[in-house]
Scaffold this active site. Structure first.
Site, short mmCIF file in Angstrom:
data_model
loop_
_atom_site.label_atom_id
_atom_site.label_comp_id
_atom_site.label_asym_id
_atom_site.label_seq_id
_atom_site.Cartn_x
_atom_site.Cartn_y
_atom_site.Cartn_z
N HIS A 168 73.17 1.52 79.19
CA HIS A 168 71.82 1.39 78.64
C HIS A 168 71.03 0.34 79.43
O HIS A 168 69.88 0.58 79.83
CB HIS A 168 71.92 0.99 77.16
CG HIS A 168 70.61 0.72 76.49
ND1 HIS A 168 70.15 1.46 75.42
CD2 HIS A 168 69.64 -0.22 76.71
CE1 HIS A 168 68.96 1.00 75.04
NE2 HIS A 168 68.65 -0.03 75.81
N GLU A 169 71.65 -0.82 79.67
CA GLU A 169 70.95 -1.90 80.38
C GLU A 169 70.73 -1.54 81.85
O GLU A 169 69.67 -1.83 82.41
CB GLU A 169 71.71 -3.22 80.27
CG GLU A 169 71.90 -3.72 78.84
CD GLU A 169 70.61 -3.75 78.04
OE1 GLU A 169 69.54 -4.03 78.59
OE2 GLU A 169 70.67 -3.46 76.83
N GLN A 187 62.57 -6.07 80.63
CA GLN A 187 62.11 -6.21 79.25
C GLN A 187 61.41 -7.53 78.99
O GLN A 187 60.71 -7.68 77.98
CB GLN A 187 63.29 -6.06 78.28
CG GLN A 187 63.92 -4.68 78.30
CD GLN A 187 65.06 -4.60 77.29
OE1 GLN A 187 66.19 -4.93 77.62
NE2 GLN A 187 64.77 -4.17 76.09
N GLY A 212 72.01 -6.57 74.22
CA GLY A 212 71.77 -6.47 75.66
C GLY A 212 70.29 -6.66 75.93
O GLY A 212 69.45 -6.35 75.07
N HIS A 224 67.72 0.45 82.38
CA HIS A 224 66.46 -0.31 82.41
C HIS A 224 66.09 -0.70 83.84
O HIS A 224 64.91 -0.73 84.20
CB HIS A 224 66.59 -1.60 81.58
CG HIS A 224 66.32 -1.43 80.12
ND1 HIS A 224 65.09 -1.06 79.62
CD2 HIS A 224 67.11 -1.60 79.03
CE1 HIS A 224 65.15 -1.01 78.29
NE2 HIS A 224 66.36 -1.32 77.91
N CYS A 277 66.77 -0.20 71.06
CA CYS A 277 66.33 -1.00 72.20
C CYS A 277 65.26 -1.97 71.72
O CYS A 277 64.36 -1.56 70.98
CB CYS A 277 65.77 -0.08 73.28
SG CYS A 277 65.19 -0.93 74.76
N LEU A 278 65.35 -3.23 72.12
CA LEU A 278 64.37 -4.22 71.67
C LEU A 278 62.96 -3.87 72.15
O LEU A 278 61.98 -4.29 71.55
CB LEU A 278 64.77 -5.62 72.15
CG LEU A 278 66.07 -6.17 71.55
CD1 LEU A 278 66.42 -7.52 72.16
CD2 LEU A 278 65.98 -6.26 70.04
#
Ligand code: NI
Length: 185
Positions: free
Chosen positions: A140-141, A50, A45, A144, A98-99
């Site tokens: 999660h996304e 991000q 994701g 963000h 998470c990236l």
């Protein structure tokens, strides 16, 4: 095109993202680039903040998990202006990463199922219910877009444990296999 991923400590990750409309410049190209960036970084994701854009857009692709979960093979979506309509009281613990927060994986409690309204990449509206791992990734996304990160949700004790790791990310001391934008201080 691969976009650099903004890591923990960048202010853009803490903003509440803004909705977009169909006139948003080069939107299809942005969505393609986000998928490419996410795939290259082995993510499932990626949210627009991000890649430095405080807009309400994220992409998910769970095909990489199809060996163990055949039902995820076709789960590839771009969600624009998503609106969470319902989140189940029933919840599940599961590990997340998470990236934007390299090197940290922690258990997070999430609703087992959610109902969400969103526009797809053609600006067609959908209302869908997602469960289990799909629901986890989408929560999660979605977080963000609200300026929230999964590390906000870990237990106070675990938060103490990861504090120094988070500080190292802010200081740019954490290596990644993908291109990043580190927090500017
Ligand atoms: Ni993330």
């Amino acid at each position: 095109m691969i976009l650099p991923i903004h890591t923990y400590g960048n202010a853009v990750l803490r903003k509440v993202a803004e909705p977009i409309d169909e006139d948003y410049p080069r939107l299809q190209e942005l969505i393609d680039n986000m998928f490419e960036t996410m795939h290259r970084a082995d993510g499932v994701g990626l949210a627009a903040p991000q890649v430095g854009l405080p807009i309400r857009l994220f992409v998910v692709d769970l095909a990489a998990l199809k060996e163990d979960n055949p039902e995820l093979a076709d789960f590839r979506l771009a969600l624009i202006n998503p609106e969470m309509l319902d989140m189940s009281e029933a919840s599940l613990q599961g590990e997340e990463g998470c990236l934007s927060i390299p090197g940290i994986h922690e258990n997070v409690e999430r609703s087992k199922s959610i109902q969400i309204k969103y526009l797809d990449s053609n600006f067609v509206e959908h209302v869908d219910v997602f469960e289990d791992f799909k629901a986890r990734v989408i929560q999660h996304e979605y977080d963000h877009l609200e300026g929230h990160l999964f590390t906000d949700k870990v237990s106070p004790i675990r938060r103490q444990f990861i504090k120094s790791k988070l500080n190292n990310i802010v200081k740019g001391k954490t290596g990644t296999s993908y291109k990043t934008v580190k927090a500017s201080k």
